[in-house]
Scaffold this motif. Structure first.
Motif, PDB file in Angstrom:
ATOM      1  N   THR A 161      -1.117 -10.430  -0.865  1.00 53.32           N
ATOM      2  CA  THR A 161       0.275  -9.982  -0.788  1.00 53.32           C
ATOM      3  C   THR A 161       1.238 -11.095  -1.176  1.00 53.32           C
ATOM      4  O   THR A 161       2.276 -10.834  -1.794  1.00 53.32           O
ATOM      5  CB  THR A 161       0.606  -9.479   0.633  1.00 53.32           C
ATOM      6  N   ALA A 162       0.921 -12.338  -0.833  1.00 50.87           N
ATOM      7  CA  ALA A 162       1.769 -13.471  -1.234  1.00 50.87           C
ATOM      8  C   ALA A 162       1.819 -13.584  -2.758  1.00 50.87           C
ATOM      9  O   ALA A 162       2.886 -13.844  -3.333  1.00 50.87           O
ATOM     10  CB  ALA A 162       1.234 -14.769  -0.626  1.00 50.87           C
ATOM     11  N   PHE A 163       0.683 -13.364  -3.421  1.00 55.23           N
ATOM     12  CA  PHE A 163       0.668 -13.421  -4.891  1.00 55.23           C
ATOM     13  C   PHE A 163       1.504 -12.295  -5.504  1.00 55.23           C
ATOM     14  O   PHE A 163       2.357 -12.542  -6.372  1.00 55.23           O
ATOM     15  CB  PHE A 163      -0.769 -13.334  -5.403  1.00 55.23           C
ATOM     16  N   THR A 164       1.279 -11.065  -5.044  1.00 52.67           N
ATOM     17  CA  THR A 164       2.005  -9.929  -5.629  1.00 52.67           C
ATOM     18  C   THR A 164       3.505 -10.014  -5.356  1.00 52.67           C
ATOM     19  O   THR A 164       4.311  -9.553  -6.164  1.00 52.67           O
ATOM     20  CB  THR A 164       1.451  -8.602  -5.087  1.00 52.67           C
ATOM     21  N   CYS A 200      12.862  -2.890   1.243  1.00 51.92           N
ATOM     22  CA  CYS A 200      12.646  -3.484  -0.081  1.00 51.92           C
ATOM     23  C   CYS A 200      11.245  -3.155  -0.564  1.00 51.92           C
ATOM     24  O   CYS A 200      10.329  -3.986  -0.487  1.00 51.92           O
ATOM     25  CB  CYS A 200      12.875  -5.002  -0.015  1.00 51.92           C
ATOM     26  N   ASP A 201      11.096  -1.968  -1.052  1.00 54.44           N
ATOM     27  CA  ASP A 201       9.801  -1.451  -1.483  1.00 54.44           C
ATOM     28  C   ASP A 201       9.414  -2.042  -2.836  1.00 54.44           C
ATOM     29  O   ASP A 201      10.268  -2.242  -3.709  1.00 54.44           O
ATOM     30  CB  ASP A 201       9.865   0.072  -1.568  1.00 54.44           C
ATOM     31  N   TYR A 202       8.130  -2.290  -3.006  1.00 56.11           N
ATOM     32  CA  TYR A 202       7.646  -3.017  -4.186  1.00 56.11           C
ATOM     33  C   TYR A 202       7.944  -2.273  -5.494  1.00 56.11           C
ATOM     34  O   TYR A 202       8.623  -2.808  -6.380  1.00 56.11           O
ATOM     35  CB  TYR A 202       6.146  -3.265  -4.051  1.00 56.11           C
ATOM     36  N   ALA A 203       7.455  -1.042  -5.622  1.00 60.23           N
ATOM     37  CA  ALA A 203       7.623  -0.305  -6.876  1.00 60.23           C
ATOM     38  C   ALA A 203       9.089   0.019  -7.183  1.00 60.23           C
ATOM     39  O   ALA A 203       9.544  -0.192  -8.317  1.00 60.23           O
ATOM     40  CB  ALA A 203       6.771   0.964  -6.855  1.00 60.23           C
ATOM     41  N   CYS A 256      -3.647  -2.344  -8.300  1.00 57.50           N
ATOM     42  CA  CYS A 256      -4.799  -3.024  -7.689  1.00 57.50           C
ATOM     43  C   CYS A 256      -4.626  -3.162  -6.186  1.00 57.50           C
ATOM     44  O   CYS A 256      -5.576  -2.982  -5.412  1.00 57.50           O
ATOM     45  CB  CYS A 256      -4.995  -4.402  -8.322  1.00 57.50           C
ATOM     46  N   LEU A 257      -3.389  -3.466  -5.770  1.00 59.01           N
ATOM     47  CA  LEU A 257      -3.121  -3.625  -4.342  1.00 59.01           C
ATOM     48  C   LEU A 257      -3.328  -2.300  -3.604  1.00 59.01           C
ATOM     49  O   LEU A 257      -3.863  -2.292  -2.485  1.00 59.01           O
ATOM     50  CB  LEU A 257      -1.686  -4.116  -4.129  1.00 59.01           C
ATOM     51  N   SER A 258      -2.925  -1.185  -4.222  1.00 56.06           N
ATOM     52  CA  SER A 258      -3.127   0.126  -3.597  1.00 56.06           C
ATOM     53  C   SER A 258      -4.609   0.399  -3.385  1.00 56.06           C
ATOM     54  O   SER A 258      -5.021   0.905  -2.334  1.00 56.06           O
ATOM     55  CB  SER A 258      -2.519   1.230  -4.474  1.00 56.06           C
ATOM     56  N   VAL A 259      -5.428   0.053  -4.391  1.00 54.66           N
ATOM     57  CA  VAL A 259      -6.877   0.259  -4.275  1.00 54.66           C
ATOM     58  C   VAL A 259      -7.458  -0.651  -3.197  1.00 54.66           C
ATOM     59  O   VAL A 259      -8.273  -0.225  -2.364  1.00 54.66           O
ATOM     60  CB  VAL A 259      -7.566   0.006  -5.630  1.00 54.66           C
ATOM     61  N   LEU A 260      -7.023  -1.927  -3.171  1.00 59.21           N
ATOM     62  CA  LEU A 260      -7.547  -2.877  -2.196  1.00 59.21           C
ATOM     63  C   LEU A 260      -7.118  -2.516  -0.778  1.00 59.21           C
ATOM     64  O   LEU A 260      -7.884  -2.666   0.178  1.00 59.21           O
ATOM     65  CB  LEU A 260      -7.066  -4.291  -2.537  1.00 59.21           C
ATOM     66  N   ILE A 261      -5.865  -2.039  -0.635  1.00 60.06           N
ATOM     67  CA  ILE A 261      -5.339  -1.715   0.695  1.00 60.06           C
ATOM     68  C   ILE A 261      -5.964  -0.439   1.236  1.00 60.06           C
ATOM     69  O   ILE A 261      -6.389  -0.376   2.392  1.00 60.06           O
ATOM     70  CB  ILE A 261      -3.802  -1.561   0.651  1.00 60.06           C
ATOM     71  N   LEU A 262      -5.973   0.606   0.408  1.00 58.86           N
ATOM     72  CA  LEU A 262      -6.376   1.926   0.880  1.00 58.86           C
ATOM     73  C   LEU A 262      -7.792   2.311   0.463  1.00 58.86           C
ATOM     74  O   LEU A 262      -8.593   2.749   1.281  1.00 58.86           O
ATOM     75  CB  LEU A 262      -5.378   2.975   0.378  1.00 58.86           C
TER      76      LEU A 262
END
Length: 338
Positions: free
Chosen positions: A162-165, A185-188, A207-213
């Motif tokens: 999350t720090a990287f994204t 402050c939503d990402y997208a 990628c974050l969505s796949v990793l998170i969910l």
């Protein structure tokens, strides 16, 4: 409006002073919704803090299972704290401006702890998997040390990714609109306001969505497939029922957390077939409700926590009654002396 300009890779990067959160401006009955959110936040704090207190100060509960439970409770408190007070502040103070750096901080905390919430549910599934599929080796496989390592790895991974994204958001220029159509402050919604290329950010969000969910949810499904195979191999019907009964509360948490979020992210992020107003309302409820009901459905239904929580409440009530009686007695003595 004054802008902060920095030079990166020979191009001018324009950072605004901040953003305006405009997600709830068109909702009818918005005051009722925020009263409901205040109630949700109060319940989240009260019950999760009770779970944390009971587990922390009872050494007999310092086991791998309850370490996973207290991990979930801490995540629940921080997750709702990073969004609900800000939403209520916007409603009460009518100040929907958030500074640029604070926006990035809120973005980081929200997505880091949504990730940790997802991984915490996977850790609870792992605990059930070891307890049911490997009952004789449960104490040797699932130790406090191994559980601490698993929890520590999930925290390191979630915070690092999350720090990287979040940090790559500083490479975007915002030279047009600074109105974020969301409840935080939503990402997208933020990176879509940029006036330069945000392909990397879209890829990172995917990628974050796949990793998170996707990752934790797949692990949970595979865990329950293994659990069902083990349960149906049991000869005794009572043993089957008892084994499955220990999984019911966890399955409720999984359904409440994953089904709404996976639906919203799939339909909204990839298909873009969801109404923006409905997305904001649905995402806010899907994010805020699970931390509220987790301790009620799972933690406080656990026998060990329930017994100690009730004992703590009764002890508090007895202490209050004794204090009131002492005050009344003191008042009577003072009157007699007068």
């Amino acid at each position: 409006m004054s802008f902060l300009r920095t030079v990166l890779n020979n191009s001018v990067i324009i950072h605004p002073p901040g953003f305006y959160i405009i997600g709830f401006q068109t909702f009818p009955f918005i005051s009722v919704f925020f009263i409901f959110l205040a109630f949700v936040y109060a319940v989240t704090l009260m019950f999760n803090c009770l779970v944390i207190y009971v587990i922390t100060f009872n050494h007999c509960l310092h086991t791998p299972k309850f370490l996973a439970v207290v991990n979930l409770a801490v995540i629940d408190v921080i997750l709702n704290t990073c969004t609900i007070p800000g939403m209520i502040k916007i409603f009460l103070v009518k100040d929907n401006f958030i500074p640029f750096n604070l926006c990035l901080l809120q973005m980081f905390v929200y997505y880091a702890f949504v990730s940790l919430e997802s991984y915490a549910l996977a850790i609870l599934a792992y605990d059930r998997l070891i307890a049911i599929c490997f009952p004789l080796r449960h104490n040797s496989i699932n130790t406090v040390r191994s559980m601490c390592c698993i929890v520590g790895l999930t925290w390191s991974f979630a915070l690092g990714v999350t720090a990287f994204t979040t940090s790559i958001m500083t490479r975007l220029s915002f030279c047009n609109s600074v109105r974020v159509f969301s409840y935080f402050c939503d990402y997208a919604p933020v990176f879509r306001l940029a006036c330069n290329d945000y392909t990397m950010h879209w890829s990172a969000a995917s990628c974050l969505s796949v990793l998170i969910l996707g990752g934790p949810f797949t692990f949970i499904l595979l865990s329950y497939v293994s659990i069902l195979v083990t349960v149906f191999r049991m000869k005794s019907l009572d043993s089957r029922v008892k084994a499955l009964a220990t999984c019911v509360e966890h399955l409720i948490l999984v359904a409440v957390f994953y089904i709404p979020l996976i639906t919203i992210f799939t339909v909204g992020f990839y298909l873009r077939a969801i109404n923006p107003d409905q997305r904001v309302l649905s995402l806010s409820l899907a994010s805020c409700i699970p931390p509220c009901i987790n301790p009620i459905v799972y933690s406080l239904k656990t026998k060990e926590i329930k017994v100690r929580a009730l004992a703590l409440v009764r002890k508090t009530e007895i202490g209050t009654q004794q204090t009131n009686q002492h005050k009344k007695l003191s008042c009577k003595m003072n009157k007699m002396q007068q």
